[in-house]
Design a protein around this motif. Structure first.
Motif, PDB file in Angstrom:
ATOM      1  N   ASP A 107       0.824  -1.209   0.000  1.00 16.32           N
ATOM      2  CA  ASP A 107       0.000   0.000   0.000  1.00 16.32           C
ATOM      3  C   ASP A 107       0.863   1.267   0.000  1.00 16.32           C
ATOM      4  N   LEU A 108       1.950   1.232   0.775  1.00 18.90           N
ATOM      5  CA  LEU A 108       2.821   2.407   0.886  1.00 18.90           C
ATOM      6  C   LEU A 108       3.580   2.682  -0.405  1.00 18.90           C
ATOM      7  N   LEU A 109       4.043   1.615  -1.053  1.00 19.80           N
ATOM      8  CA  LEU A 109       4.947   1.785  -2.191  1.00 19.80           C
ATOM      9  C   LEU A 109       4.239   1.779  -3.546  1.00 19.80           C
ATOM     10  N   SER A 110       2.993   1.352  -3.611  1.00 22.82           N
ATOM     11  CA  SER A 110       2.280   1.272  -4.894  1.00 22.82           C
ATOM     12  C   SER A 110       2.283   2.583  -5.668  1.00 22.82           C
ATOM     13  N   PRO A 111       2.106   3.745  -5.021  1.00 24.43           N
ATOM     14  CA  PRO A 111       2.120   4.998  -5.795  1.00 24.43           C
ATOM     15  C   PRO A 111       3.459   5.293  -6.460  1.00 24.43           C
ATOM     16  N   LEU A 112       4.515   4.570  -6.083  1.00 20.86           N
ATOM     17  CA  LEU A 112       5.854   4.843  -6.621  1.00 20.86           C
ATOM     18  C   LEU A 112       6.205   3.936  -7.804  1.00 20.86           C
ATOM     19  N   GLN A 113       5.262   3.143  -8.296  1.00 18.51           N
ATOM     20  CA  GLN A 113       5.572   2.279  -9.436  1.00 18.51           C
ATOM     21  C   GLN A 113       5.943   3.147 -10.633  1.00 18.51           C
ATOM     22  N   GLY A 114       7.011   2.744 -11.287  1.00 16.21           N
ATOM     23  CA  GLY A 114       7.601   3.558 -12.337  1.00 16.21           C
ATOM     24  C   GLY A 114       8.781   4.363 -11.850  1.00 16.21           C
ATOM     25  N   ASP A 115       8.895   4.488 -10.511  1.00 15.91           N
ATOM     26  CA  ASP A 115      10.027   5.182  -9.903  1.00 15.91           C
ATOM     27  C   ASP A 115      11.058   4.174  -9.419  1.00 15.91           C
ATOM     28  N   THR A 116      12.148   4.700  -8.846  1.00 16.99           N
ATOM     29  CA  THR A 116      13.214   3.860  -8.297  1.00 16.99           C
ATOM     30  C   THR A 116      13.408   4.181  -6.822  1.00 16.99           C
ATOM     31  N   ILE A 117      13.441   3.152  -6.000  1.00 19.20           N
ATOM     32  CA  ILE A 117      13.773   3.332  -4.594  1.00 19.20           C
ATOM     33  C   ILE A 117      15.105   2.634  -4.315  1.00 19.20           C
ATOM     34  N   GLY A 118      15.722   2.960  -3.186  1.00 14.63           N
ATOM     35  CA  GLY A 118      16.983   2.355  -2.812  1.00 14.63           C
ATOM     36  C   GLY A 118      16.831   1.350  -1.693  1.00 14.63           C
ATOM     37  N   MET A 119      17.608   0.278  -1.754  1.00 14.21           N
ATOM     38  CA  MET A 119      17.756  -0.671  -0.659  1.00 14.21           C
ATOM     39  C   MET A 119      19.240  -1.009  -0.535  1.00 14.21           C
ATOM     40  N   LEU A 120      19.636  -1.442   0.653  1.00 14.93           N
ATOM     41  CA  LEU A 120      21.028  -1.815   0.883  1.00 14.93           C
ATOM     42  C   LEU A 120      21.318  -3.164   0.225  1.00 14.93           C
ATOM     43  N   LYS A 121      22.292  -3.174  -0.686  1.00 16.58           N
ATOM     44  CA  LYS A 121      22.645  -4.404  -1.388  1.00 16.58           C
ATOM     45  C   LYS A 121      24.140  -4.723  -1.289  1.00 16.58           C
ATOM     46  N   GLY A 122      24.947  -3.810  -0.756  1.00 13.95           N
ATOM     47  CA  GLY A 122      26.388  -3.918  -0.870  1.00 13.95           C
ATOM     48  C   GLY A 122      27.063  -4.673   0.256  1.00 13.95           C
ATOM     49  N   HIS A 123      28.392  -4.595   0.227  1.00 12.66           N
ATOM     50  CA  HIS A 123      29.239  -5.255   1.214  1.00 12.66           C
ATOM     51  C   HIS A 123      28.898  -4.783   2.623  1.00 12.66           C
ATOM     52  N   GLU A 124      28.902  -5.691   3.566  1.00 14.21           N
ATOM     53  CA  GLU A 124      28.591  -5.428   4.976  1.00 14.21           C
ATOM     54  C   GLU A 124      27.137  -5.026   5.194  1.00 14.21           C
ATOM     55  N   THR A 125      26.235  -5.460   4.305  1.00 11.95           N
ATOM     56  CA  THR A 125      24.807  -5.214   4.512  1.00 11.95           C
ATOM     57  C   THR A 125      24.067  -6.545   4.429  1.00 11.95           C
ATOM     58  N   HIS A 126      22.849  -6.541   4.911  1.00  8.34           N
ATOM     59  CA  HIS A 126      21.985  -7.701   4.740  1.00  8.34           C
ATOM     60  C   HIS A 126      20.544  -7.219   4.710  1.00  8.34           C
ATOM     61  N   MET A 127      19.626  -8.086   4.300  1.00 12.28           N
ATOM     62  CA  MET A 127      18.210  -7.751   4.248  1.00 12.28           C
ATOM     63  C   MET A 127      17.511  -8.525   5.348  1.00 12.28           C
ATOM     64  N   ARG A 128      17.054  -7.824   6.362  1.00 13.04           N
ATOM     65  CA  ARG A 128      16.484  -8.506   7.523  1.00 13.04           C
ATOM     66  C   ARG A 128      14.987  -8.735   7.329  1.00 13.04           C
ATOM     67  N   MET A 129      14.678  -9.459   6.305  1.00 10.75           N
ATOM     68  CA  MET A 129      13.312  -9.928   6.074  1.00 10.75           C
ATOM     69  C   MET A 129      13.444 -11.223   5.294  1.00 10.75           C
ATOM     70  N   PRO A 130      12.464 -12.115   5.391  1.00 12.05           N
ATOM     71  CA  PRO A 130      12.556 -13.361   4.639  1.00 12.05           C
ATOM     72  C   PRO A 130      12.644 -13.099   3.140  1.00 12.05           C
ATOM     73  N   LEU A 131      13.496 -13.837   2.456  1.00 11.70           N
ATOM     74  CA  LEU A 131      13.641 -13.664   1.015  1.00 11.70           C
ATOM     75  C   LEU A 131      12.310 -13.905   0.308  1.00 11.70           C
ATOM     76  N   GLY A 132      11.546 -14.878   0.798  1.00 16.40           N
ATOM     77  CA  GLY A 132      10.242 -15.132   0.193  1.00 16.40           C
ATOM     78  C   GLY A 132       9.315 -13.938   0.301  1.00 16.40           C
ATOM     79  N   ASP A 133       9.353 -13.224   1.453  1.00 14.54           N
ATOM     80  CA  ASP A 133       8.534 -12.022   1.608  1.00 14.54           C
ATOM     81  C   ASP A 133       8.982 -10.932   0.646  1.00 14.54           C
ATOM     82  N   TYR A 134      10.292 -10.792   0.460  1.00 15.69           N
ATOM     83  CA  TYR A 134      10.791  -9.786  -0.479  1.00 15.69           C
ATOM     84  C   TYR A 134      10.328 -10.106  -1.899  1.00 15.69           C
TER      85      TYR A 134
END
Length: 386
Positions: A107-134
């Protein structure tokens, strides 16, 4: 005891961090940042809790291109988040494995379709959510592009505010006061694991909030391992003892070690200590705005080579410090990060010597316009004997 700073930060601190992030986002064409890890959520909100140690619930913060961040968090955290400067707090009853906040994020991100958001993907980072949820989130937002914002967040967090430096100076002073007591509280015949518990109790008595990280080594003529849990082996005459602590105060870490000889010190260990002490001096002299992390590495490595061409083979000779025990950057041959004023760093030269022995030394510094300023009380120039 050092004077104690105020806990927490004023709202202006978080507003300034957000504004700096949004300026960088505008330069990079990002419509927002989706953050999922504790240091980043705390950095932009002040939300500080040990509840992150449980892996059961994910936590999200969205930093839009303008305006205040939006928290998407389990309901159990709502009361604490309301004490921060965040006003838009969206919650769900968690844990809910079938929908752990994903519908709220859609619901929060739907209005941003067509845009670009940032997430941490680099060295010394991780994604603290289940990969399946992502994957489920992305499947429901097919028009949303996700770019790596590691460099953006790194640039913000590496350079500390004066309020952060005050907290780091305080915890380093508490750690220094704890190490100053080691000759009085640790002695020959004490089991090594008891020495660990004794050190932790002393750190708490000095005023730290916690000492979650304590590693070290102890063996005759020098240790060969500094990351294994301590054993019940008693400290013996001729042992070289190293303790390395990461204690915290108000969410900020110190990270440094000290070496001691039990009863007496052999000549080779004394020499190794001297080389590391002088390598640290070289690092202190090199840590100036405009230098690179590679420059710091080379300055220390040039001294270490007197005994060890491999520099202890630990891959780097120090790192950033702040809300995490280790942060960006790394003092290593691969890291060309330019040192800036108000970075807080460790200098951590190490070497190998003798028959499989190692020795590590570490200090914490803040880089000012005129160079490095110690946050830790400088170690003795000669190997202490207790």
């Amino acid at each position: 005891m050092p004077d104690t700073p105020a806990r927490g930060f004023p709202e202006a601190e978080f507003a300034a961090r957000t504004a700096r992030a949004q300026a960088l986002m505008a330069d990079q064409g990002l419509a927002g940042l989706l953050l999922t890890t504790e240091p980043e959520v705390r950095y932009f909100t002040g939300f500080h809790t040990l509840f992150w140690q449980s892996p059961t619930r994910p936590w999200f913060l969205f930093l839009p291109a303008s305006g205040k961040p939006v928290a998407v968090i389990p309901e159990i955290g709502a009361a604490l988040m309301r004490r921060t400067w965040i006003t838009d707090i969206r919650t769900w009853s968690a844990p809910a494995p079938e929908d752990d906040g994903i519908s709220l994020l859609i619901d929060l991100l739907s209005p941003l379709q067509g845009d670009t958001i940032g997430m941490l993907k680099g060295h010394e980072t991780h994604m603290r959510m289940p990969l399946g949820d992502y994957e489920r989130l992305m499947a429901n937002l097919p028009g949303l592009n996700v770019a790596d914002c590691t460099g953006l967040v790194r640039a913000l967090r590496m350079v500390k505010s004066e309020a952060e430096i005050e907290k780091l100076s305080h915890i380093c002073a508490l750690g220094s006061a704890t190490f100053a007591r080691v000759p009085e509280i640790i002695h020959e015949g004490m089991p090594f694991d008891t020495a660990f518990r004794t050190f932790r109790r002393e750190a708490l008595a000095q005023g730290v909030d916690d000492a979650p990280y304590l590693v070290g080594g102890a063996a005759p003529g020098g240790y060969d391992d500094v990351i294994s849990p301590p054993t019940a082996r008693p400290l013996q005459m001729g042992d070289i003892l190293m303790l390395d602590t990461g204690a915290t105060w108000d969410g900020y870490y110190c990270d440094f070690d000290r070496n001691f000889a039990i009863g007496s010190a052999d000549d080779l260990s004394r020499r190794a200590y001297d080389v590391l002490w002088r390598a640290t001096e070289a690092g202190l002299a090199a840590a100036r705005p405009g230098a690179t992390c590679r420059d710091l590495f080379n300055a220390m490595q040039n001294v270490i080579r007197e005994m060890d061409d491999q520099g202890g083979d630990v891959g780097r000779l120090g790192h950033g410090l702040g809300m995490q025990l280790t942060e960006w950057p790394s003092h290593a041959a691969f890291d060309e990060t330019v040192i800036e004023e108000n970075m807080v760093l460790t200098l951590e030269p190490s070497l190998g010597y003798g028959d499989g022995r190692i020795m590590v030394h570490e200090e914490n510094i803040v880089v000012r316009q005129d160079g490095a300023h110690l946050l830790t009380t400088r170690a003795a120039s000669d190997l202490p004997v207790i």
